[in-house]
Design a protein around this motif. Structure first.
Motif, PDB file in Angstrom:
ATOM      1  N   UNK A  17       0.837  -1.204   0.000  1.00  0.00           N
ATOM      2  CA  UNK A  17       0.000   0.000   0.000  1.00  0.00           C
ATOM      3  C   UNK A  17       0.872   1.254   0.000  1.00  0.00           C
ATOM      4  N   UNK A  18       1.400   1.611  -1.161  1.00  0.00           N
ATOM      5  CA  UNK A  18       2.367   2.697  -1.269  1.00  0.00           C
ATOM      6  C   UNK A  18       1.729   4.054  -0.974  1.00  0.00           C
ATOM      7  N   UNK A  19       0.549   4.299  -1.491  1.00  0.00           N
ATOM      8  CA  UNK A  19      -0.093   5.608  -1.319  1.00  0.00           C
ATOM      9  C   UNK A  19      -0.344   5.917   0.162  1.00  0.00           C
ATOM     10  N   UNK A  20      -0.936   5.017   0.939  1.00  0.00           N
ATOM     11  CA  UNK A  20      -1.132   5.331   2.359  1.00  0.00           C
ATOM     12  C   UNK A  20       0.178   5.514   3.120  1.00  0.00           C
ATOM     13  N   UNK A  25       3.677   9.223   5.952  1.00  0.00           N
ATOM     14  CA  UNK A  25       4.979   9.842   6.144  1.00  0.00           C
ATOM     15  C   UNK A  25       4.931  11.344   6.002  1.00  0.00           C
ATOM     16  N   UNK A  26       4.174  11.816   5.039  1.00  0.00           N
ATOM     17  CA  UNK A  26       4.033  13.263   4.835  1.00  0.00           C
ATOM     18  C   UNK A  26       3.352  13.916   6.029  1.00  0.00           C
ATOM     19  N   UNK A  27       2.332  13.278   6.552  1.00  0.00           N
ATOM     20  CA  UNK A  27       1.651  13.799   7.736  1.00  0.00           C
ATOM     21  C   UNK A  27       2.610  13.847   8.931  1.00  0.00           C
ATOM     22  N   UNK A  68       2.979  11.818  -7.062  1.00  0.00           N
ATOM     23  CA  UNK A  68       3.667  10.837  -7.905  1.00  0.00           C
ATOM     24  C   UNK A  68       3.107   9.429  -7.708  1.00  0.00           C
ATOM     25  N   UNK A  69       2.969   8.971  -6.452  1.00  0.00           N
ATOM     26  CA  UNK A  69       2.533   7.595  -6.229  1.00  0.00           C
ATOM     27  C   UNK A  69       1.066   7.393  -6.587  1.00  0.00           C
TER      28      UNK A  69
END
Length: 84
Positions: A17-20, A25-27, A68-69
């Motif tokens: 699950x790359x998007x989550x 990580x961004x959060x 990107x993802x």
């Protein structure tokens, strides 16, 4: 000097699950920025303001990563739908 050759084949890349993960990580980077923001004076006094700006840069780059993802994930789904 002899050229190195691998003895085994490389394993298949892991897909998860790359998007989550990128969103999470961004959060986290942005939360670390917000937590450190009230202590800006201390960071400035001790020459550590780069800690604060590193967190902000991580959040900014994470936003690029999310874009990107999500596009990559959509392209993979379109490609797999076309093969069926």
């Amino acid at each position: 000097m002899a050229k190195w050759t691998p003895r085994h084949e490389a394993p298949e890349p892991l897909e998860g699950p790359v998007v989550p993960v990128v969103i999470g990580g961004t959060i986290l980077w942005f939360l670390m920025f917000l937590v450190q923001l009230p202590f800006y004076g201390w960071f400035a006094d001790h020459g550590h303001t780069w800690w604060l700006w590193t967190c902000l840069a991580g959040a900014g780059l994470g936003c690029v990563g999310i874009w990107y993802v999500r596009r990559r994930d959509a392209a993979i789904k379109r490609a797999s739908a076309g093969k069926r």
